[in-house]
Enzyme design. Structure first.
Site, PDB file in Angstrom:
ATOM      1  N   HIS A 103      27.677 -19.960 -30.173  1.00  0.00           N
ATOM      2  CA  HIS A 103      27.837 -18.799 -28.966  1.00  0.00           C
ATOM      3  C   HIS A 103      26.355 -18.962 -27.858  1.00  0.00           C
ATOM      4  CE1 HIS A 103      30.407 -15.885 -30.931  1.00  0.00           C
ATOM      5  NE2 HIS A 103      29.741 -16.431 -31.956  1.00  0.00           N
ATOM      6  N   TYR A 157      35.775 -17.944 -31.808  1.00  0.00           N
ATOM      7  CA  TYR A 157      37.253 -17.718 -32.192  1.00  0.00           C
ATOM      8  C   TYR A 157      38.089 -17.990 -30.943  1.00  0.00           C
ATOM      9  CZ  TYR A 157      41.538 -14.843 -33.585  1.00  0.00           C
ATOM     10  OH  TYR A 157      42.813 -14.505 -33.625  1.00  0.00           O
ATOM     11  N   GLU A 192      26.085 -17.566 -25.357  1.00  0.00           N
ATOM     12  CA  GLU A 192      25.698 -16.391 -24.824  1.00  0.00           C
ATOM     13  C   GLU A 192      24.511 -15.546 -25.152  1.00  0.00           C
ATOM     14  OE1 GLU A 192      28.985 -14.847 -27.314  1.00  0.00           O
ATOM     15  OE2 GLU A 192      28.302 -16.765 -26.247  1.00  0.00           O
ATOM     16  N   ASP A 218      23.009   7.665 -14.284  1.00  0.00           N
ATOM     17  CA  ASP A 218      24.332   7.247 -13.792  1.00  0.00           C
ATOM     18  C   ASP A 218      24.976   8.432 -12.935  1.00  0.00           C
ATOM     19  OD1 ASP A 218      24.418   5.266 -15.713  1.00  0.00           O
ATOM     20  OD2 ASP A 218      25.363   6.412 -17.197  1.00  0.00           O
ATOM     21  N   LYS A 263      24.654  -0.624 -17.391  1.00  0.00           N
ATOM     22  CA  LYS A 263      23.614   0.374 -17.363  1.00  0.00           C
ATOM     23  C   LYS A 263      22.323  -0.513 -16.371  1.00  0.00           C
ATOM     24  CE  LYS A 263      21.793   4.268 -18.444  1.00  0.00           C
ATOM     25  NZ  LYS A 263      22.763   5.645 -18.321  1.00  0.00           N
TER      26      LYS A 263
END
Length: 513
Positions: A169, A83, A171, A227, A369
Site C-alpha cells: 500500500h 486486492y 498510500e 460544513d 473535511k
C-alpha cells in the site's frame, strides 16, 4: 485540454479514501467510484488513470467483487493495489495463490527491474503489506518490478499496455517513499498536470451554483459548524441575500453559540439569517425522557418541525442547501456498488414534509473535511470557526446523561466553556480531535469549606483521532487536568466532582450517548 483526473475503483479497502486524499494532495483531482463501474462509463469521462483499490475479500470467494475486464483494454494507465493487483492478475490469466496466512505489517522489498513507478526511489525500502492471497504467476506480457522474501511478486508491470500493480500500500504513511511512488504514477505514467487547486474550485463552484439556482432562492439549515458555514459562504458569494439561513436554537448549543453565529453570519458577512429560539419547545418534548436513542429521535423530530415551519415562509425558495461532504457520499454507496437511496440522515435535513419539494444544492459534496476547511480559508472565514472541533448533531443532548432540562443544560454549558478555555491554552490544542465535558446523572458527597455538598459529577472527555472511526484518549498534562477540575468545582455551582474518561474507541464511543 488535458484530461486530468483519476478514477479510484473501490473494492472495499479501509484505505480507499486515503488513496483519494493522497492523490488530491498532489493537486490531481480524483473520484472514488464503485468497483463495478463499466469500461464504457469510464471511457465516456476519460480519466488520466484508473486505480484499483485494495479490499477485504479473497478473489476465490463466491461473489467476490470483480471489475469490468474491458478496463484493461482502454489504453488508460491502470494501477492495481493489493486486492487490485490480484484482480488484475486473475482477470488477465495470471495465477493467484490462496494465502496460507495473512501478511500484515512492514516488509522490505527490493525493486528488481527498471520501472517508472520506482524512479528516484531506493532499491530497497520498507513497505506496508496487508493481504492473504498473492500473485504466483505473472499474466502474459508482465515482468516483475519488485519482490520481497515472503512475496516474490511484490509488484509487476506491463509498460506497453500501461498496466502496473503492487501488493503493498503506497498510500499509507508506513510505506517509505509511498508518496514518491504515487507521484511517479500520476505524473510520469498518467501525465497529470497537477493543477487542481481549491481556489479554482471556489470559482467553478460559485458559477455552478449560479447556473443551477438561476433567479430562485435557497434555504440552508445553518448549524454554525464547518460544513454548513462553508456552504453558506459559497452560496452567499453566488447569489447574495437570495440565500436564507435558518439557525435553530434548540437549547442544546455550546455556550454563547447563538451570539457567535449572529455576529459572524449576520453582522460580519451580511447574510440573511433567521435565528429561531425553540429552546422551550425542545425542553418540553424532552421532559422526563432518559433513553439515549429516544432523546436523539425527539431532537431530530422537533428540528424538522421547526425547520419546516420556517421554510414554508419562503415562498420563492425552490432549493435546499446541504453540507454533504465526500465521505458522506462514499458511505452512501452499497459495498457491492449499488447506490443507496439517501445520504446519512445526520448530514442533511432528512424527513421534510412532502409539500416542501426542494431541489438539493450540495456544493461541497466532492470535498474531504480538510479540503472544506481550506475552501473556508480561501473565502476568508474566521479561523476560529474553521478550526473548531466536531460537535454532534443532537448537541449537548448526547452529553447530558439522563433527563434534559434548562438547569442541566446551564450546568454543562458552564462546565464545558471552562474546559474549552483551558484546553485552548495547550500548544497542541489544534491536534486534539475533541475535548468536552459530560454531565452524569449521579450526585456525590463533597465538602466545600465546612459544609457538606451533594452535587453533580462532570466527566472530561478528550480524544486524539484522524477520522473519528477510531480514537484514543488524550494524555493531558496533569497541570491541565488540575486546572480544569479546580475551575469547574470552584466556579460552577452544582458540580463537586470531575472525572477523566480514559477509554479508547473501540470499545467505547467518543460521545457518551
Amino acid at each position: 485540454m488535458k484530461h486530468n483526473w483519476i478514477a479510484v475503483l473501490d473494492f472495499g479497502s479501509q484505505y480507499t479514501q486515503l488513496i483519494a486524499r493522497r492523490t488530491r494532495e498532489q493537486q490531481v483531482y480524483c473520484e472514488i467510484l464503485p468497483f463495478n463501474t463499466t469500461a464504457a462509463q469510464l471511457r465516456e469521462r476519460n480519466p488520466a488513470g484508473i486505480i484499483l483499490s485494495g479490499g477485504p475479500n479473497s478473489v476465490f470467494e463466491e461473489g467476490a467483487p470483480h471489475c469490468d475486464p474491458a478496463i484493461f483494454e482502454l489504453g488508460i494507465p491502470v494501477l492495481g493495489i493489493c486486492y487490485g493487483m490480484q484482480i488484475t492478475a486473475k482477470t488477465l490469466s495470471g495465477v493467484v495463490k490462496p494465502g496460507t496466512h495473512r501478511e500484515y505489517g512492514h516488509t522490505t522489498i527490493t525493486t528488481v527491474a527498471e520501472c517508472q513507478l520506482f524512479d528516484g526511489v531506493p532499491e530497497q525500502l520498507s513497505v506496508w503489506m496487508s493481504h492473504g492471497d498473492q500473485v504466483a504467476e505473472l499474466p502474459a506480457g508482465f515482468t516483475v518490478a519488485a519482490r520481497s522474501e515472503s512475496c516474490p511478486l511484490a509488484a509487476m508491470r506491463n509498460p506497453e499496455r500501461k498496466l502496473y500493480a503492487m501488493q503493498f500500500h503506497p498510500e499509507v504513511v508506513h510505506t517509505q517513499h509511498g508518496t514518491a511512488i504515487l507521484r511517479n504514477y500520476l505524473f510520469k505514467i498518467c501525465g497529470c498536470a497537477g493543477d487542481w487547486k481549491l481556489s479554482a474550485f471556489v470559482t467553478d463552484t460559485v458559477a455552478a451554483i449560479q447556473q443551477q439556482v438561476g433567479d430562485n432562492e435557497v434555504i440552508l439549515g445553518l448549524s454554525g459548524g464547518v460544513d454548513s458555514s462553508v456552504v453558506a459562504a459559497l452560496i452567499h458569494k453566488a447569489i447574495g441575500r437570495r440565500l436564507h439561513c435558518i439557525f435553530v436554537d434548540n437549547g442544546l448549543l455550546r455556550y454563547g453559540e447563538d451570539v457567535q453565529v449572529k455576529e459572524m453570519f449576520e453582522a460580519k458577512l451580511g447574510m440573511d439569517l433567521h435565528v429561531i429560539d425553540a429552546k422551550e419547545q425542545f425542553y418540553a418534548a424532552l421532559k422526563g425522557v432518559t433513553d439515549p436513542e429516544t432523546k436523539r429521535k425527539i431532537i431530530g423530530r422537533e428540528f424538522i418541525t421547526v425547520f419546516a415551519e420556517q421554510a414554508r415562509r419562503f415562498k420563492n425558495s425552490k432549493f435546499l442547501a446541504q453540507g454533504t461532504i465526500y465521505p458522506d457520499v462514499i458511505e452512501s454507496v452499497n459495498p457491492r456498488g449499488g447506490p443507496s437511496a439517501t445520504i446519512k440522515s445526520h448530514h442533511n435535513v432528512g424527513g421534510l414534509p412532502a409539500d416542501l419539494n426542494f431541489e438539493l444544492v450540495e456544493p461541497i459534496r466532492e470535498l474531504f473535511k480538510d479540503e472544506v476547511r481550506r475552501v473556508g480559508r480561501e473565502m476568508g472565514l474566521d479561523p476560529e470557526l474553521l478550526d473548531r472541533q466536531p460537535f454532534p448533531g443532537p448537541g449537548l443532548g448526547v452529553r447530558i446523561l439522563g433527563e434534559i432540562n434548562a438547569e442541566r443544560v446551564r450546568l454543562l454549558q458552564q462546565a464545558d466553556i471552562r474546559v474549552q478555555e483551558e484546553m485552548q491554552k495547550l500548544p497542541n490544542y489544534k491536534e486534539i480531535w475533541q475535548s468536552f465535558a459530560v454531565l452524569l446523572p449521579i450526585k456525590t458527597v463533597g465538602v466545600m469549606g465546612d459544609q457538606r455538598t451533594y452535587e453533580s459529577v462532570c466527566a472530561l472527555r478528550c480524544v486524539d483521532s484522524i477520522d473519528a472511526m477510531t480514537a484514543d484518549w488524550t494524555r493531558l498534562p496533569y497541570e491541565t487536568l488540575a486546572r480544569i477540575s479546580n475551575r469547574i468545582i470552584n466556579e460552577v455551582r452544582g458540580i463537586n466532582r470531575v472525572v477523566y474518561d480514559i477509554s479508547s474507541k473501540p470499545p467505547a464511543t467518543i460521545e457518551w450517548e
